[in-house]
Motif scaffolding. Sequence first.
Motif, short mmCIF file in Angstrom:
data_model
loop_
_atom_site.label_atom_id
_atom_site.label_comp_id
_atom_site.label_asym_id
_atom_site.label_seq_id
_atom_site.Cartn_x
_atom_site.Cartn_y
_atom_site.Cartn_z
N PHE A 10 -5.39 -8.53 1.35
CA PHE A 10 -4.86 -9.27 0.20
C PHE A 10 -3.87 -10.34 0.67
CE2 PHE A 10 -1.57 -9.70 -3.09
CZ PHE A 10 -2.36 -10.12 -4.15
N PHE A 32 14.70 -10.58 -1.49
CA PHE A 32 13.75 -11.28 -2.35
C PHE A 32 14.41 -12.46 -3.06
CE2 PHE A 32 11.39 -11.74 -6.38
CZ PHE A 32 10.14 -12.02 -5.85
N LEU A 54 7.62 -7.34 -0.37
CA LEU A 54 7.39 -6.46 -1.52
C LEU A 54 5.93 -6.01 -1.60
CD1 LEU A 54 9.45 -7.91 -4.49
CD2 LEU A 54 9.94 -5.97 -3.03
N ILE A 55 5.01 -6.92 -1.31
CA ILE A 55 3.59 -6.56 -1.37
C ILE A 55 3.29 -5.51 -0.29
CG2 ILE A 55 1.24 -7.42 -1.24
CD1 ILE A 55 2.42 -8.81 -3.48
N THR A 62 -4.03 -3.98 1.89
CA THR A 62 -2.88 -4.85 1.65
C THR A 62 -2.91 -6.05 2.59
OG1 THR A 62 -1.66 -2.82 1.19
CG2 THR A 62 -0.37 -4.84 1.37
N TYR A 75 8.80 -12.02 -0.73
CA TYR A 75 7.62 -11.75 -1.56
C TYR A 75 6.60 -10.91 -0.80
CZ TYR A 75 3.24 -12.59 -3.98
OH TYR A 75 2.04 -12.41 -4.61
N MET A 78 9.32 -14.77 2.65
CA MET A 78 9.14 -13.47 3.31
C MET A 78 9.47 -12.29 2.39
SD MET A 78 12.26 -13.52 6.03
CE MET A 78 13.96 -13.46 5.51
N LEU A 122 9.82 -6.72 7.71
CA LEU A 122 10.86 -6.36 6.75
C LEU A 122 10.47 -5.11 5.96
CD1 LEU A 122 11.95 -9.82 5.28
CD2 LEU A 122 13.25 -8.32 6.78
N LEU A 173 5.42 -3.49 1.03
CA LEU A 173 6.14 -2.27 0.67
C LEU A 173 5.30 -1.44 -0.31
CD1 LEU A 173 8.89 -1.05 1.32
CD2 LEU A 173 9.79 -2.11 -0.74
N ALA A 174 4.68 -2.14 -1.27
CA ALA A 174 3.82 -1.42 -2.22
C ALA A 174 2.68 -0.73 -1.49
CB ALA A 174 3.28 -2.40 -3.26
N GLN A 210 3.96 2.29 0.37
CA GLN A 210 4.31 3.43 -0.49
C GLN A 210 3.07 4.16 -1.00
OE1 GLN A 210 6.96 1.42 -3.14
NE2 GLN A 210 8.76 1.86 -1.88
N ASP A 211 1.91 3.51 -0.90
CA ASP A 211 0.67 4.17 -1.30
C ASP A 211 0.14 5.13 -0.24
OD1 ASP A 211 0.50 3.16 -3.79
OD2 ASP A 211 -0.88 1.53 -3.29
#
Lengths: 324, 295
Positions: A244, A138, A202-203, A241, A199, A197, A119, A205-206, A209-210
């Motif tokens: 984590f 979300f 989003l992790i 990521t 949630y 999924m 996703l 995605l962060a 984006q880094d």
Amino acid sequence: MSTPTTSATEPASRPGAPRATDAGPTGGARSARARRERRAAYLFMAPNLIGLTIFVAIPMLLSIVLAFFRVDGFGGYDFVGFANFERMFADPYFLSSLGRTLLYLLVMVPGLFLSGLGLALLVRNKFPLVGLFRTALFAPNVVSLVVVALIWQFLLTDDVGFIARLLDRVGLTAPSWLGDPAFALPTVMVITIWFSMGYYMLIFLAGLQDIPREYYEVASIDGAGPWTTFRNITWPLLKPTSFFILLTSTIAVMTGGLDLLVILTGGGPANSTTLVIYYVYQQAFVYGEFGYAAAIGSFLVVILLAWSALLFALTKGGRFTHAQ
Amino acid sequence: MPSDTAAIPRQAPSATPAPSARRRRSWRRRKASTLLVVVGVITILTVFPLVWMVTSSFKGADEVLSTDLLPSAPTVDNFEYVFSAAPFGRYLLNSFIVSVTVTVVALFFHSMAAYALARLRFPGRDAIFMGIFSTLLVTAPVVLVPLFLVVHRLGLLNSYAGLILPAIFSAFGIFLLRQFYLAIPAELEEAAVLDGCGYWRIYWSIIVPLSRSIFAALAVLFFLANWNAFLWPLVATTDTDLQVVQLGIVSFQDQNTTDWQYVLAAATVAAVPTLLAFAIFQRRIVESIKTSGLK
């Protein structure tokens, strides 16, 4: 980029360090200031330290101590040594719940990882309404597990439920999703992936984006295809990521979702959804076997600690050397 | 990636700008519309169960099991029944009291501890931080049993205190706030120190105002987590006057097993505050989740 644990072990920046040497011209003043700072720090932390001790640390320790006792009703505690642990490994219900949990883990950890990553890779792109889609994906994570359980009980009702009717229209007979031991656990898995999924998306995605955009620009100029780009840029740079997510999703899969099992299936039918965490709950709050429940709970904590340690060892503390 | 191949296409756009740019633009447009369709379908399937719950709660008993999305004769009778057949107002009030109290107190306590851990120097700081941090590994369901025994021993079962106190203390907020405070430039505090301000003054008039945005994000997360809590209220309360809304809908369902229109109306009542809070604060929630543990 750092995982929570690497930042935890990093020496904290010390904003006050130069201040201390500037402030006190004499050693006495400096030590008075240091004493004041120390006292203030402990006072600032006191409410939390007291609260965490009573409501987190003591229960954690108690859980280990309790594992060596037999607790009857609410009165007596009898020391029984390792009896609870011996009972555990001779208890066919516990052993089958352990096997079931292992299967659940083997499906759910990759399932959550791949659905979240998939996703995230889709919604990282710019296209119309993408912000709305991110939010909507979300949304199932925002409602309570009680509501989740009720919605799915309704949709999956035998014979007259929405899903059963839908399948009926295309000439298929729906199984009893939550009533058939063969289908209950897979159903729980699908529901869990449904509400989790977003949630993990989003992790991820962060993390995505880094990753500096220039890397992708260079790759596209080089004519690299999507797969090459993913393998050589996204995947290696996403490792912190991924680490984590592997760590937190394992903990979540093994210990979370208890609410859902309590409301949706009650561990059944025929124990087919009795995962270890549900077995702990059942032993304690249905049978009043607090000592035995604590023994199994401690066992679970040991497994999670071992898994975390293994992940840390394999990744050298969650630090990754970034490939260029 | 070999650099010699990189050199050639890099010059290409400047040599023939028009056709390649056009081709790229049309390819990009096609990609965007494909993504729109694919992600759109996934999103619709994902939110469908939530939408279905809400629309079904407006259906009458005769059509609640129909496969039509929208009710043919929308009615609010189900909601009236929910509030008259069970003390739902009381359930909502209990949930509200617990969630708001936990959120406010937790933000206050967590930021105090985070300030000390991030900005003050004292012996044992790293050890205390690691101790707090390690409690993150042990999740609530695992300590449910011993926590129940501790709260029982303290005589706090069946009380607001028993619902509220254990929910306040968690390492998550402390950790997130500490990371935030580590990034505050020291100069902001130095002026206050030169003015002779005490640590409490520094915390209250410099650190707290700087925390407004992260407080807002954490407040929404804390509120949602506590509003949605089910297991702890289930084991910690038996008194019906103390029932929170999540327990309320489960016991309501037990009494109305086959009356799905009522059950779904009850579920909608419990879900609406969370969906509203999410809709209003979605950007903050998304940001705080994205940064949680990763920065």
